[in-house]
Motif scaffolding. Structure first.
Motif, mmCIF file in Angstrom:
data_model
loop_
_atom_site.group_PDB
_atom_site.id
_atom_site.type_symbol
_atom_site.label_atom_id
_atom_site.label_comp_id
_atom_site.label_asym_id
_atom_site.label_seq_id
_atom_site.Cartn_x
_atom_site.Cartn_y
_atom_site.Cartn_z
ATOM 1 N N GLN A 150 44.889 32.521 8.330
ATOM 2 C CA GLN A 150 44.896 31.230 7.653
ATOM 3 C C GLN A 150 45.846 30.268 8.368
ATOM 4 N N LEU A 151 46.994 30.784 8.813
ATOM 5 C CA LEU A 151 47.931 29.964 9.573
ATOM 6 C C LEU A 151 47.322 29.530 10.904
ATOM 7 N N ASP A 152 46.698 30.460 11.601
ATOM 8 C CA ASP A 152 46.082 30.120 12.881
ATOM 9 C C ASP A 152 45.015 29.047 12.710
ATOM 10 N N LEU A 153 44.218 29.171 11.663
ATOM 11 C CA LEU A 153 43.174 28.177 11.407
ATOM 12 C C LEU A 153 43.785 26.830 11.038
ATOM 13 N N LEU A 154 44.867 26.852 10.274
ATOM 14 C CA LEU A 154 45.552 25.611 9.909
ATOM 15 C C LEU A 154 46.023 24.870 11.160
ATOM 16 N N ILE A 155 46.588 25.597 12.114
ATOM 17 C CA ILE A 155 47.053 24.962 13.355
ATOM 18 C C ILE A 155 45.860 24.439 14.151
ATOM 19 N N GLN A 156 44.794 25.236 14.232
ATOM 20 C CA GLN A 156 43.602 24.807 14.961
ATOM 21 C C GLN A 156 43.019 23.521 14.386
ATOM 22 N N ARG A 157 43.086 23.372 13.070
ATOM 23 C CA ARG A 157 42.468 22.217 12.401
ATOM 24 C C ARG A 157 43.502 21.171 11.970
ATOM 25 N N TYR A 158 44.714 21.258 12.488
ATOM 26 C CA TYR A 158 45.802 20.391 12.010
ATOM 27 C C TYR A 158 45.489 18.921 12.268
ATOM 28 N N GLN A 159 45.881 18.075 11.340
ATOM 29 C CA GLN A 159 45.531 16.666 11.412
ATOM 30 C C GLN A 159 46.439 15.862 12.334
ATOM 31 N N GLY A 181 49.497 38.015 18.339
ATOM 32 C CA GLY A 181 49.722 36.995 17.328
ATOM 33 C C GLY A 181 50.316 35.723 17.887
ATOM 34 N N GLY A 182 51.081 35.840 18.964
ATOM 35 C CA GLY A 182 51.611 34.654 19.633
ATOM 36 C C GLY A 182 50.508 33.791 20.220
ATOM 37 N N MET A 183 49.449 34.437 20.699
ATOM 38 C CA MET A 183 48.304 33.691 21.215
ATOM 39 C C MET A 183 47.604 32.926 20.099
ATOM 40 N N GLY A 184 47.604 33.492 18.895
ATOM 41 C CA GLY A 184 47.011 32.790 17.771
ATOM 42 C C GLY A 184 47.711 31.474 17.497
ATOM 43 N N LEU A 185 49.044 31.467 17.560
ATOM 44 C CA LEU A 185 49.805 30.230 17.384
ATOM 45 C C LEU A 185 49.595 29.289 18.566
ATOM 46 N N PHE A 186 49.739 29.841 19.765
ATOM 47 C CA PHE A 186 49.695 29.044 20.984
ATOM 48 C C PHE A 186 48.360 28.342 21.162
ATOM 49 N N MET A 187 47.263 29.064 20.951
ATOM 50 C CA MET A 187 45.943 28.511 21.229
ATOM 51 C C MET A 187 45.534 27.430 20.229
ATOM 52 N N GLY A 188 46.223 27.344 19.111
ATOM 53 C CA GLY A 188 45.938 26.277 18.163
ATOM 54 C C GLY A 188 46.467 24.931 18.602
ATOM 55 N N GLY A 189 47.373 24.933 19.574
ATOM 56 C CA GLY A 189 47.976 23.688 20.021
ATOM 57 C C GLY A 189 46.995 22.793 20.768
ATOM 58 N N ASP A 190 47.084 21.497 20.525
ATOM 59 C CA ASP A 190 46.308 20.537 21.309
ATOM 60 C C ASP A 190 46.833 20.497 22.738
ATOM 61 N N TYR A 191 48.147 20.711 22.867
ATOM 62 C CA TYR A 191 48.805 20.722 24.173
ATOM 63 C C TYR A 191 49.467 22.079 24.339
ATOM 64 N N ARG A 192 48.917 22.877 25.233
ATOM 65 C CA ARG A 192 49.370 24.254 25.427
ATOM 66 C C ARG A 192 50.082 24.318 26.774
ATOM 67 N N GLY A 229 41.694 34.818 16.133
ATOM 68 C CA GLY A 229 40.761 33.819 16.628
ATOM 69 C C GLY A 229 40.282 34.047 18.048
ATOM 70 N N ALA A 230 40.663 35.161 18.665
ATOM 71 C CA ALA A 230 40.243 35.429 20.041
ATOM 72 C C ALA A 230 38.742 35.583 20.159
ATOM 73 N N SER A 231 38.090 35.997 19.063
ATOM 74 C CA SER A 231 36.628 36.075 19.074
ATOM 75 C C SER A 231 36.028 34.710 19.362
ATOM 76 N N LEU A 254 43.002 28.204 29.165
ATOM 77 C CA LEU A 254 43.845 28.730 28.088
ATOM 78 C C LEU A 254 45.067 27.848 27.872
ATOM 79 N N ALA A 255 45.505 27.174 28.923
ATOM 80 C CA ALA A 255 46.624 26.243 28.850
ATOM 81 C C ALA A 255 46.161 24.875 29.324
ATOM 82 N N THR A 256 46.892 23.837 28.908
ATOM 83 C CA THR A 256 46.519 22.470 29.291
ATOM 84 C C THR A 256 47.481 21.854 30.289
ATOM 85 N N HIS A 257 48.748 22.305 30.323
ATOM 86 C CA HIS A 257 49.743 21.720 31.211
ATOM 87 C C HIS A 257 50.653 22.801 31.781
#
Length: 364
Positions: free
Chosen positions: A98-107, A121-132, A154-156, A187-190
């Motif tokens: 639920q936390l990972d999805l919240l970050i993925q869909r954060y406003q 689990g760190g990837m779950g947090l990291f991949m939700g970022g718009d800027y990774r 969310g790796a699936s 997987l990363a943006t910058h």
């Protein structure tokens, strides 16, 4: 507030604020426990409604890791010591996803500062970022096959944004992706220097924007990060993964039996690929079979459907799969000699795999 996570605010574009989430358990590489997960979710929901907060920054304390995974030992103990038949497992994995999805869909824009180890689990947090953001110290991995789980959080979904052979290879081998490969694969943006941390935050704090609308905020963030990616002092790491593209495509073709046979015969001078091969051959055969099933199913699925299915699969694997034995061998007793339920993928009954994807109320 959890003692293992800290929340603060910093100036952003002079008149606004940047919400900062700092994972604060460097001794255990900022592993996520349930208390941390629930605290982060609560704070993100508060900040989402706060007009003063323009963006969110997620980081890990210490020099070694952003976050090396979830605290799966807590799940193990709930099953082995408390015999709760998956009650805590369901709460833990459900809350994490639920936390990972919240970050993925954060406003509001989210910046993930990914130094050091970014795993599980760190990837779950990291991949939700718009800027990774990654740097020379970054190592990204999904090592779940080593503990009898599978790439979750969310790796699936996000692994399936890669070409199939890369998705399979990362999911099956616990391979640690460096910063250059992470950017090449998306997987990363910058890609910036590790020591750019203070300067990046200073530049995010300076300058001005007309308002806190998302496009204005995003433009400011992108301008700052772009400047650091062009810095002359950024050391360019040699790509290790994409340079073996053809070999990986051959290794990862066909079903899990084909992959197993190819990996057994694979010979390489690359120490990183050799380690990946060994991880696969030593990992849980049941997990390997489930990983391929889950990746195949995940193609074209939404994030919401992926997290829903992963919750079911994770709880079932923790209760009935190789999870407890894997965690025992790797993280509890640390003898590194798990006794898996099956000797190889050749012995895993394919007709039983569907049971792991069935909601527990539907299982016999």
């Amino acid at each position: 507030m959890s003692q293992s996570v800290e929340f603060s605010t910093l100036p952003f574009a002079s008149h606004f604020k940047l919400g900062v989430i700092r994972l604060a358990s460097p001794r255990i590489l900022n592993a996520l426990n349930l208390e941390m997960i629930e605290a982060i979710s609560k704070q993100l929901l508060v900040w989402q409604e706060d007009p003063a907060i323009s963006a969110v920054w997620i980081e890990g304390a210490g020099e070694k890791a952003f976050c090396a995974g979830g605290n799966v030992v807590d799940v193990y103990r709930s099953l082995v010591e408390q015999h709760d038949n998956g009650l805590f497992s369901e709460r833990y994995f459900g809350s994490e996803y639920q936390l990972d999805l919240l970050i993925q869909r954060y406003q509001k824009p989210v910046i993930s500062w990914g130094h050091g180890y970014i795993m599980g689990g760190g990837m779950g947090l990291f991949m939700g970022g718009d800027y990774r953001v990654v740097m020379p110290s970054s190592r990204l991995a999904m090592p779940e096959i080593k503990i009898g789980l599978y790439p979750d959080v969310g790796a699936s979904y996000f692994l399936n944004q890669l070409p199939e052979h890369y998705a399979r290879f990362l999911a099956l081998t616990a391979y640690q992706v460096n910063a250059t490969d992470a950017c090449e694969l998306g997987l990363a943006t910058h890609y910036v220097c590790d020591d750019a941390y203070t300067q990046v935050l200073q530049q995010l704090a300076s300058g001005t924007i007309d308002n806190s609308e998302r496009n204005q905020v995003a433009h400011h963030i992108e301008r700052v990060l772009h400047g650091f990616t062009l810095a002359d002092e950024v050391p360019l790491l040699r790509p290790e993964l994409v340079s073996h593209d053809k070999a990986l495509e051959n290794l990862m073709s066909g079903d899990i039996v084909n992959i197993y046979q190819s990996m057994k015969q694979f010979q390489t001078d690359s120490s990183t690929l050799q380690a990946a091969r060994d991880n696969f051959l030593k990992g849980s055969p049941l997990s390997a079979c489930l990983i391929l099933e889950q990746l195949n199913w995940g193609i074209g699925q939404t994030l919401e459907s992926v997290f829903q299915r992963e919750t079911v699969l994770s709880v079932n694997i923790s209760v009935h799969g190789d999870f407890c034995e894997g965690v025992r061998a790797l993280l509890v007793d640390k003898d590194q000699t798990p006794t898996w339920q099956h000797a190889s993928v050749l012995e895993v009954p394919k007709e039983t795999l569907h049971q792991y994807f069935a909601p527990r109320t539907a299982r016999s």
